[in-house]
Scaffold this motif. Structure first.
Motif, short mmCIF file in Angstrom:
data_model
loop_
_atom_site.label_atom_id
_atom_site.label_comp_id
_atom_site.label_asym_id
_atom_site.label_seq_id
_atom_site.Cartn_x
_atom_site.Cartn_y
_atom_site.Cartn_z
N THR A 52 0.69 -32.54 64.84
CA THR A 52 -0.04 -31.31 64.52
C THR A 52 -0.88 -31.48 63.26
O THR A 52 -2.01 -31.01 63.19
CB THR A 52 0.93 -30.13 64.33
OG1 THR A 52 1.72 -30.00 65.51
CG2 THR A 52 0.20 -28.83 64.06
N LEU A 53 -0.33 -32.19 62.26
CA LEU A 53 -1.02 -32.37 60.99
C LEU A 53 -1.99 -33.54 60.99
O LEU A 53 -2.80 -33.66 60.07
CB LEU A 53 0.00 -32.55 59.86
CG LEU A 53 0.89 -31.35 59.55
CD1 LEU A 53 1.93 -31.72 58.51
CD2 LEU A 53 0.05 -30.18 59.06
N GLY A 54 -1.86 -34.42 61.97
CA GLY A 54 -2.75 -35.57 62.03
C GLY A 54 -2.31 -36.73 61.15
O GLY A 54 -3.14 -37.40 60.53
N THR A 55 -1.01 -36.98 61.10
CA THR A 55 -0.47 -38.08 60.31
C THR A 55 0.67 -38.73 61.09
O THR A 55 0.80 -38.50 62.28
CB THR A 55 -0.03 -37.60 58.91
OG1 THR A 55 0.34 -38.72 58.12
CG2 THR A 55 1.09 -36.60 58.97
N THR A 56 1.50 -39.51 60.40
CA THR A 56 2.62 -40.17 61.07
C THR A 56 3.93 -39.46 60.75
O THR A 56 4.04 -38.78 59.72
CB THR A 56 2.74 -41.64 60.61
OG1 THR A 56 3.08 -41.66 59.22
CG2 THR A 56 1.44 -42.40 60.83
N GLY A 57 4.93 -39.67 61.60
CA GLY A 57 6.25 -39.12 61.35
C GLY A 57 6.84 -39.65 60.06
O GLY A 57 7.50 -38.92 59.31
N HIS A 58 6.58 -40.91 59.77
CA HIS A 58 7.07 -41.53 58.53
C HIS A 58 6.50 -40.82 57.30
O HIS A 58 7.23 -40.53 56.35
CB HIS A 58 6.71 -43.02 58.52
CG HIS A 58 7.11 -43.72 57.27
ND1 HIS A 58 8.44 -43.99 56.96
CD2 HIS A 58 6.37 -44.20 56.24
CE1 HIS A 58 8.49 -44.60 55.79
NE2 HIS A 58 7.25 -44.74 55.33
N GLU A 59 5.21 -40.54 57.34
CA GLU A 59 4.58 -39.85 56.21
C GLU A 59 5.11 -38.42 56.05
O GLU A 59 5.31 -37.94 54.94
CB GLU A 59 3.05 -39.83 56.35
CG GLU A 59 2.41 -41.17 56.10
CD GLU A 59 2.66 -41.70 54.69
OE1 GLU A 59 2.59 -40.92 53.72
OE2 GLU A 59 2.92 -42.91 54.57
N VAL A 60 5.38 -37.76 57.16
CA VAL A 60 5.95 -36.41 57.12
C VAL A 60 7.33 -36.46 56.47
O VAL A 60 7.64 -35.65 55.59
CB VAL A 60 6.02 -35.78 58.53
CG1 VAL A 60 6.93 -34.57 58.56
CG2 VAL A 60 4.64 -35.41 59.01
N LEU A 61 8.17 -37.42 56.87
CA LEU A 61 9.52 -37.52 56.29
C LEU A 61 9.46 -37.86 54.80
O LEU A 61 10.27 -37.35 54.02
CB LEU A 61 10.34 -38.56 57.05
CG LEU A 61 10.72 -38.15 58.48
CD1 LEU A 61 11.42 -39.30 59.20
CD2 LEU A 61 11.59 -36.91 58.48
N LYS A 62 8.51 -38.70 54.40
CA LYS A 62 8.35 -39.01 52.98
C LYS A 62 7.96 -37.76 52.19
O LYS A 62 8.50 -37.49 51.12
CB LYS A 62 7.27 -40.09 52.77
CG LYS A 62 7.78 -41.49 52.94
CD LYS A 62 6.75 -42.59 52.77
CE LYS A 62 5.60 -42.33 51.87
NZ LYS A 62 4.68 -43.48 51.76
#
Length: 127
Positions: A52-62
């Protein structure tokens, strides 16, 4: 993406959107729900937010980890000010109200155990 581009990625609007989507996914913050203990569920939820945000799951978790840490720090400062340390410091951090859903996990009582940036109460739930 270069480092500066990632910094520019997390705009105020995207951070607010992340907080709202995060609250809707208890698997990413509430150890009292079954899904929290299912790493595949957490991975799926973080990737759903990322898409939804246009990034990666890893970046979201960070970013979530960073926000949890900052929220706990702000809460400790507020608790310290209330306990009579002399200085009253009201936080002006704009995400503070959006992260109030994390309050269920934070407990500043002396019987609390430190867990992942939070002070989590160790009381037993009734069966």
């Amino acid at each position: 993406m270069a480092k500066m581009e990632w910094k520019d990625f997390w705009t105020r609007r995207k951070l607010e959107e992340l907080c709202n989507m995060w609250e809707a996914k208890p698997s990413l913050y509430n150890p009292k729900v079954r899904e929290y203990h299912d790493r595949w569920c957490r991975k799926h939820d973080s990737e759903e937010i990322a898409q939804t945000l246009g990034t990666t799951g890893h970046e979201v978790l960070k970013k979530i980890k960073n926000l949890k840490t900052q929220y706990a720090r702000e809460q400790r400062k507020a608790a310290s000010a209330r306990s009579g340390s002399g200085e009253v410091s009201l936080s002006k951090w704009y995400l503070l109200p959006l992260l109030k859903f994390l309050d269920v996990l934070i407990d500043s009582s002396p019987k609390a155990a430190h867990l992942g940036g939070y002070e989590v109460s160790v009381t037993r739930m009734p069966d």
